[in-house]
Design an enzyme around this catalytic site. Structure first.
Site, PDB file in Angstrom:
ATOM      1  N   GLY A  20       0.807  -1.218   0.000  1.00 52.48           N
ATOM      2  CA  GLY A  20       0.000   0.000   0.000  1.00 52.48           C
ATOM      3  C   GLY A  20       0.836   1.262   0.000  1.00 52.48           C
ATOM      4  O   GLY A  20       0.509   2.231   0.694  1.00 52.48           O
ATOM      5  N   ALA A  21       1.897   1.277  -0.807  1.00 52.34           N
ATOM      6  CA  ALA A  21       2.884   2.360  -0.723  1.00 52.34           C
ATOM      7  C   ALA A  21       2.688   3.459  -1.753  1.00 52.34           C
ATOM      8  O   ALA A  21       3.557   4.309  -1.909  1.00 52.34           O
ATOM      9  CB  ALA A  21       4.285   1.772  -0.864  1.00 52.34           C
ATOM     10  N   THR A  23       0.304   5.748  -1.649  1.00 49.21           N
ATOM     11  CA  THR A  23      -0.335   6.921  -1.069  1.00 49.21           C
ATOM     12  C   THR A  23      -0.225   6.887   0.447  1.00 49.21           C
ATOM     13  O   THR A  23       0.095   5.853   1.046  1.00 49.21           O
ATOM     14  CB  THR A  23      -1.825   6.993  -1.486  1.00 49.21           C
ATOM     15  OG1 THR A  23      -2.397   8.227  -1.047  1.00 49.21           O
ATOM     16  CG2 THR A  23      -2.619   5.846  -0.877  1.00 49.21           C
ATOM     17  N   GLY A  26       1.860   4.652   3.683  1.00 48.51           N
ATOM     18  CA  GLY A  26       2.754   3.756   2.953  1.00 48.51           C
ATOM     19  C   GLY A  26       3.709   4.517   2.055  1.00 48.51           C
ATOM     20  O   GLY A  26       4.896   4.182   1.965  1.00 48.51           O
ATOM     21  N   TYR A 170     -13.809  -3.305  11.126  1.00 46.92           N
ATOM     22  CA  TYR A 170     -12.477  -2.701  11.034  1.00 46.92           C
ATOM     23  C   TYR A 170     -11.692  -2.953  12.318  1.00 46.92           C
ATOM     24  O   TYR A 170     -10.516  -3.316  12.279  1.00 46.92           O
ATOM     25  CB  TYR A 170     -12.589  -1.201  10.771  1.00 46.92           C
ATOM     26  CG  TYR A 170     -11.245  -0.523  10.615  1.00 46.92           C
ATOM     27  CD1 TYR A 170     -10.442  -0.787   9.511  1.00 46.92           C
ATOM     28  CD2 TYR A 170     -10.780   0.379  11.569  1.00 46.92           C
ATOM     29  CE1 TYR A 170      -9.203  -0.178   9.359  1.00 46.92           C
ATOM     30  CE2 TYR A 170      -9.549   1.000  11.422  1.00 46.92           C
ATOM     31  CZ  TYR A 170      -8.764   0.724  10.325  1.00 46.92           C
ATOM     32  OH  TYR A 170      -7.537   1.330  10.181  1.00 46.92           O
TER      33      TYR A 170
END
Length: 297
Positions: A20-21, A23, A26, A170
Site C-alpha cells: 500500500g505504498a 499513497t 505507505g 475494522y
C-alpha cells in the site's frame, strides 16, 4: 528524545517491501526508506498509481503488483519477489481498507478482515523464507487505535455473514493485525534472525477515512485541528519499528501524545485482549486454514 526521520540509520544494501505504498502512510514510509538508501518495492494493487508514486521518490524504487484481496495475486507477487531478490530485509504490512460498505474479497472473505489481516497473513507466509536467512530482518505490521474500538475476534462469524458493522469489522481486522504480529514474534524467536514488530499511526490525515460513517465525517472538521497529523508524522512509528537498532521483537510503536493520537513514536501497549495467547494461536490456525498458507516457522 523525539525520534524523527533524521534518526533513520543508513539503509544502503537493505531491501524493503512496503504494501500500500502509493499513497498516505505507505508512501511516506517508502519515501523515507528510499531516501536513506534502501532498495524499496512498492507493493500496490494499482500499478499505474504505484509508478506515479515511485516517480515522486528519490532512490532505488520499483513497483510490484499486489492485490491483498486476492490470494491468486498474493501468490503471484510472492513468486515475483522470489525471482527478483535473494533476500528481503524489511516487510512492512501497511496496506488496508477502512469502513467500506459490506463487500467481499475475490475469495469470499469480508473485505476488511480479508485485506487487512488475511491478505497480509498469506503474503507474509509466502515471502518469509526470503527474510529468515537475513540477519536483523523485520516484519512490521501496521495496526490502529481502532483495535480497541468494538473489537473482538468473532470466530462464530468472522466474515460478518449474519450482520455487518463497518466499525466493528475494522476493529476486528486491526486487532487481528496485532495478534498476528505477536504470535509471529513468538514463532520467530527460535530462528534468531528475524523479528516481528507492530506499529500504529495515531490519527493521521490520509484518504483511508473516505468511507467513514456519517458521524465521523460530521465531527471530523471539529476535532481534526486538535488531533490529526500529517502522514509524514503518522509514518514515524512504522519507520522507527523498521529501522531503530534498539527495537525488540514483539514491541508496539505509536505516537506519544494525546492518548496516542499524535506525536513522536515510542513503545506503547495494546489492549489486554490483544495479548491473549490462546486467541492468537486460534486465529493463526483459522488463518492458515482459510488462506491455505503454512509458515516456515
Amino acid at each position: 528524545m523525539k525520534w524523527t526521520e533524521r534518526d533513520i540509520t543508513d539503509q544502503t544494501g537493505r531491501v524493503a517491501v512496503v504494501t500500500g505504498a502509493n499513497t498516505g502512510l505507505g508512501f511516506e514510509t517508502a519515501r523515507a526508506l528510499a531516501e536513506h538508501g534502501a532498495t524499496v518495492v512498492l507493493a500496490v494493487r494499482d500499478v499505474e498509481k504505484g509508478k506515479k508514486a515511485a516517480a515522486r521518490m528519490t532512490g532505488d524504487v520499483t513497483v510490484q503488483e499486489l492485490d491483498l484481496s486476492s490470494l491468486e495475486s498474493i501468490r503471484a507477487a510472492a513468486a515475483d519477489l522470489h525471482g527478483t531478490f535473494p533476500g528481503i530485509d524489511l516487510l512492512i504490512n501497511n496496506a488496508g481498507v477502512m469502513y467500506p460498505p459490506k463487500r467481499t474479497t475475490r475469495d469470499g472473505f469480508e473485505l476488511q478482515i480479508g485485506t487487512n489481516h488475511l491478505g497480509h497473513f498469506a503474503f507474509t507466509g509466502l515471502v518469509l523464507d526470503l527474510l529468515l536467512p537475513v540477519q536483523d530482518s523485520r516484519v512490521v505490521t501496521v495496526s490502529s487505535l481502532a483495535h480497541s474500538v468494538r473489537a473482538d475476534i468473532h470466530f462464530d462469524d468472522l466474515q460478518w455473514e449474519r450482520s455487518y458493522s463497518r466499525t466493528a469489522a475494522y476493529g476486528q481486522s486491526k486487532l487481528a493485525n496485532l495478534m498476528f504480529a505477536y504470535e509471529l514474534q513468538r514463532r520467530l524467536v527460535r530462528h534468531g534472525t528475524t523479528i516481528s514488530v507492530a506499529a500504529h499511526p495515531g490519527l493521521s490525515s490520509t484518504d483511508l477515512m473516505r468511507n467513514s460513517p456519517a458521524v465521523v465525517r460530521v465531527t471530523s472538521p471539529l476535532i481534526s485541528p486538535l488531533i490529526n497529523q500529517k502522514a509524514e508524522m503518522g509514518a514515524l512509528p512504522t519507520l522507527r519499528a523498521a529501522t531503530d537498532p534498539a527495537v525488540l521483537g514483539g514491541q508496539y510503536y505509536g505516537p506519544d501524545r494525546l492518548g496516542g493520537t499524535r506525536g513522536h513514536p515510542r513503545v506503547v501497549t495494546s489492549t489486554p485482549e490483544s495479548y491473549d495467547v490462546t486467541v492468537q494461536q486460534r486465529l493463526w490456525a483459522v488463518s492458515e486454514n482459510l488462506t491455505s498458507v503454512k509458515f516456515p516457522v
